[in-house]
Every structure is written in C-alpha cells, then in structure tokens.
Write a protein that holds these residues in place. Structure first.
Motif, PDB file in Angstrom:
ATOM      1  N   UNK A 108       0.877  -1.310  -0.011  1.00  0.00           N
ATOM      2  CA  UNK A 108      -0.074  -0.048  -0.131  1.00  0.00           C
ATOM      3  C   UNK A 108       0.837   1.120   0.164  1.00  0.00           C
ATOM      4  N   UNK A 109       1.917   1.359   0.673  1.00  0.00           N
ATOM      5  CA  UNK A 109       2.834   2.447   0.668  1.00  0.00           C
ATOM      6  C   UNK A 109       3.453   2.720  -0.446  1.00  0.00           C
ATOM      7  N   UNK A 110       3.894   1.636  -1.256  1.00  0.00           N
ATOM      8  CA  UNK A 110       4.555   1.408  -2.547  1.00  0.00           C
ATOM      9  C   UNK A 110       3.417   2.085  -3.453  1.00  0.00           C
ATOM     10  N   UNK A 111       2.431   1.700  -3.544  1.00  0.00           N
ATOM     11  CA  UNK A 111       1.236   1.997  -4.461  1.00  0.00           C
ATOM     12  C   UNK A 111       0.798   3.395  -4.310  1.00  0.00           C
ATOM     13  N   UNK A 112       0.836   4.000  -2.948  1.00  0.00           N
ATOM     14  CA  UNK A 112       0.421   5.187  -2.653  1.00  0.00           C
ATOM     15  C   UNK A 112       1.450   6.286  -3.358  1.00  0.00           C
ATOM     16  N   UNK A 113       2.713   6.007  -3.194  1.00  0.00           N
ATOM     17  CA  UNK A 113       3.909   6.939  -3.558  1.00  0.00           C
ATOM     18  C   UNK A 113       3.915   7.132  -5.125  1.00  0.00           C
ATOM     19  N   UNK A 114       3.680   5.611  -5.728  1.00  0.00           N
ATOM     20  CA  UNK A 114       3.709   5.795  -7.281  1.00  0.00           C
ATOM     21  C   UNK A 114       2.314   6.249  -7.729  1.00  0.00           C
ATOM     22  N   UNK A 115       1.375   5.975  -7.452  1.00  0.00           N
ATOM     23  CA  UNK A 115      -0.072   6.574  -7.819  1.00  0.00           C
ATOM     24  C   UNK A 115       0.099   7.940  -7.743  1.00  0.00           C
ATOM     25  N   UNK A 116       0.464   8.429  -6.598  1.00  0.00           N
ATOM     26  CA  UNK A 116       0.461  10.186  -6.543  1.00  0.00           C
ATOM     27  C   UNK A 116       1.304  10.857  -7.556  1.00  0.00           C
ATOM     28  N   UNK A 117       2.907  10.155  -7.327  1.00  0.00           N
ATOM     29  CA  UNK A 117       3.599  10.824  -8.092  1.00  0.00           C
ATOM     30  C   UNK A 117       3.732  10.511  -9.591  1.00  0.00           C
ATOM     31  N   UNK A 118       3.512   9.502  -9.926  1.00  0.00           N
ATOM     32  CA  UNK A 118       3.561   8.826 -11.346  1.00  0.00           C
ATOM     33  C   UNK A 118       2.111   8.797 -12.140  1.00  0.00           C
ATOM     34  N   UNK A 134      -3.159 -10.101  -0.983  1.00  0.00           N
ATOM     35  CA  UNK A 134      -3.631  -8.787  -0.263  1.00  0.00           C
ATOM     36  C   UNK A 134      -4.576  -8.046  -1.354  1.00  0.00           C
ATOM     37  N   UNK A 135      -4.032  -7.683  -2.666  1.00  0.00           N
ATOM     38  CA  UNK A 135      -4.934  -7.318  -3.352  1.00  0.00           C
ATOM     39  C   UNK A 135      -5.249  -7.745  -4.871  1.00  0.00           C
ATOM     40  N   UNK A 164      -8.753   1.469  -4.723  1.00  0.00           N
ATOM     41  CA  UNK A 164      -9.678   1.750  -3.753  1.00  0.00           C
ATOM     42  C   UNK A 164      -9.082   2.045  -2.436  1.00  0.00           C
ATOM     43  N   UNK A 165      -8.209   1.068  -1.850  1.00  0.00           N
ATOM     44  CA  UNK A 165      -7.638   0.944  -0.625  1.00  0.00           C
ATOM     45  C   UNK A 165      -6.664   2.229  -0.514  1.00  0.00           C
ATOM     46  N   UNK A 166      -6.061   2.699  -1.490  1.00  0.00           N
ATOM     47  CA  UNK A 166      -5.346   3.781  -1.348  1.00  0.00           C
ATOM     48  C   UNK A 166      -6.096   5.152  -1.134  1.00  0.00           C
ATOM     49  N   UNK A 167      -6.945   5.058  -1.642  1.00  0.00           N
ATOM     50  CA  UNK A 167      -7.907   6.223  -1.570  1.00  0.00           C
ATOM     51  C   UNK A 167      -8.659   6.431  -0.203  1.00  0.00           C
ATOM     52  N   UNK A 168      -9.164   5.136   0.229  1.00  0.00           N
ATOM     53  CA  UNK A 168      -9.614   4.883   1.638  1.00  0.00           C
ATOM     54  C   UNK A 168      -8.665   5.193   2.648  1.00  0.00           C
ATOM     55  N   UNK A 169      -7.558   4.883   2.469  1.00  0.00           N
ATOM     56  CA  UNK A 169      -6.562   5.422   3.412  1.00  0.00           C
ATOM     57  C   UNK A 169      -6.272   6.796   3.396  1.00  0.00           C
ATOM     58  N   UNK A 197     -15.832   2.398 -11.861  1.00  0.00           N
ATOM     59  CA  UNK A 197     -16.912   2.976 -10.984  1.00  0.00           C
ATOM     60  C   UNK A 197     -16.664   3.060  -9.340  1.00  0.00           C
ATOM     61  N   UNK A 198     -15.935   1.929  -8.909  1.00  0.00           N
ATOM     62  CA  UNK A 198     -15.921   1.857  -7.446  1.00  0.00           C
ATOM     63  C   UNK A 198     -14.910   3.161  -7.176  1.00  0.00           C
ATOM     64  N   UNK A 199     -13.879   3.347  -7.775  1.00  0.00           N
ATOM     65  CA  UNK A 199     -13.076   4.588  -7.379  1.00  0.00           C
ATOM     66  C   UNK A 199     -13.999   5.608  -7.621  1.00  0.00           C
ATOM     67  N   UNK A 200     -14.436   6.112  -8.534  1.00  0.00           N
ATOM     68  CA  UNK A 200     -15.425   7.388  -8.884  1.00  0.00           C
ATOM     69  C   UNK A 200     -16.406   7.333  -7.523  1.00  0.00           C
ATOM     70  N   UNK A 201     -16.934   6.438  -7.116  1.00  0.00           N
ATOM     71  CA  UNK A 201     -17.696   6.444  -5.892  1.00  0.00           C
ATOM     72  C   UNK A 201     -16.927   7.029  -4.772  1.00  0.00           C
ATOM     73  N   UNK A 202     -15.659   6.352  -4.478  1.00  0.00           N
ATOM     74  CA  UNK A 202     -15.101   6.729  -3.192  1.00  0.00           C
ATOM     75  C   UNK A 202     -14.674   8.231  -3.564  1.00  0.00           C
ATOM     76  N   UNK A 203     -14.324   8.843  -4.604  1.00  0.00           N
ATOM     77  CA  UNK A 203     -14.040  10.083  -4.889  1.00  0.00           C
ATOM     78  C   UNK A 203     -15.235  10.943  -4.644  1.00  0.00           C
ATOM     79  N   UNK A 204     -16.418  10.444  -5.326  1.00  0.00           N
ATOM     80  CA  UNK A 204     -17.465  11.316  -5.016  1.00  0.00           C
ATOM     81  C   UNK A 204     -17.773  11.640  -3.447  1.00  0.00           C
ATOM     82  N   UNK A 205     -17.813  10.429  -2.530  1.00  0.00           N
ATOM     83  CA  UNK A 205     -18.153  10.536  -1.158  1.00  0.00           C
ATOM     84  C   UNK A 205     -17.236  11.379  -0.632  1.00  0.00           C
TER      85      UNK A 205
END
Length: 203
Positions: free
Chosen positions: A22-32, A56-57, A65-70, A125-133
C-alpha cells in the motif's frame, strides 16, 4: 491495527507485506499516476512477489480503492470537518485550507482524489464512488465550518470555498505553478469577510 515493528515492515512477505504494498502504491499512484503505474512495479518496489500482492489485493482497482480510503482516513474524514483543529477558530481553519500546496517537488501534484477521478473516469466505478463520497464529505465539512464561524449563508460559503480550492488545485497542476494558491486565498478572504461577521475587537 497493531503497529508493525521496523523488522516486520521491511521483511519480504510476512506481516508487513500489505503495508509495504500500500505504501509503494500510494507513492507511485500520486507521483507518477494511476494508469502509468503497473502492478509489477508496485510489487517490485514493495519487495513482494506477484503472488503475495495478489493475495492482499486481487486487482489493481482494489489497490486504488484502498489507497484512496487510506487517504480519506488520514485526512480525518470521520471528524466531519476538513483540517479540523480544536486550537484554531473556524474562520482561521477556512483560510488555512489555502495555505496547503505542494512542497518543493519538481511538479505540482494537486489533489490525489481529483487526479484519481480523472484517471478512473468511466473505467473504475468503485473509485469514482469513493471520490464522490470524499468530495461530498469535504464540501459538507466546509459548510459545517462556515456555520460554526457564524456565516449568514453557510451552505453558499462552503460551496464557494470548495470551488476556489478545487480551482486552485487544478490550475496549479495545469500550470505547474503554485501561484494560484495565494490568489485563491485572497479571494477566500474576500468571501469570508462578505459572509461572516467581523471579529470582535480585542479589549
């Protein structure tokens, strides 16, 4: 969640694997970017096998989705007010929103939820829902702060400040320039002064 020791957090596989992924994904998703980041790269950066990552995923979408929830939990969504600080006034908290900008990175990154919404549009769509909420909760939190500050129309002020914040974030990314943030803060000060009663003078 039980805190992990440094040894557990760095050992390949084991109890720290999920956290490292999750930490690796968070950094990469945000920066790249989400779409530019492959699951193999995440597994490599997290020092886990593809099998462990899948345990795990089971999908990249689940990881996003887990990245955004965190992120939402770290932002204190459960408190109901963005950037809530008990030692400052609601008025000061509203203005402090516009002091937030990217640091000394080479490129402005902006809001990770906004970025995720753009990249996930029509595909996750799951990600879009998390962002909307998240965004709805953010606006509601601004409205609550405006109400606590004594705004004549807290719903209007909260929504106006949300628009300013989102606009500053998007423009700073497009221009790769932090200049929109202080300009948005100046506009926020004008709006707050218009909707809120003047602070009582000190005696």
């Amino acid at each position: 969640m039980t805190p992990l020791t440094e040894k557990e957090a760095t050992r390949p596989g084991g109890r720290g694997a999920r956290t490292r992924i999750l930490n690796a994904a968070s950094e990469l998703f945000y920066c790249e970017g989400i779409n530019a980041t492959g699951v193999e790269r995440i597994a490599s950066n997290a020092s886990v096998s593809k099998r462990t990552r899948y345990q795990h995923f089971p999908s990249k979408t689940a990881l996003v989705e887990e990245y955004l929830c965190q992120l939402g939990q770290e932002a204190g969504e459960d408190e109901g007010t963005p950037g809530h600080k008990s030692d400052t006034t609601p008025r000061a908290q509203l203005l402090a929103l516009f002091d937030i900008a990217d640091g000394d990175d080479a490129r402005m990154r902006g809001c990770p939820f906004h970025n995720a919404a753009v990249e996930a549009s029509g595909a996750m769509p799951g990600v879009e829902r998390i962002v909307h909420l998240h965004k709805r909760a953010y606006v509601d939190g601004l409205i609550n702060l405006a109400r606590e500050a004594g705004a004549g129309d807290p719903e209007m002020l909260g929504n106006q400040l949300a628009l300013l914040y989102e606009g500053a974030s998007a423009l700073s990314i497009s221009l790769n320039d932090p200049a929109p943030w202080p300009r948005a803060r100046a506009a926020a000060e004008a709006l707050i002064s218009m909707w809120l009663p003047l602070p009582e003078p000190r005696r």
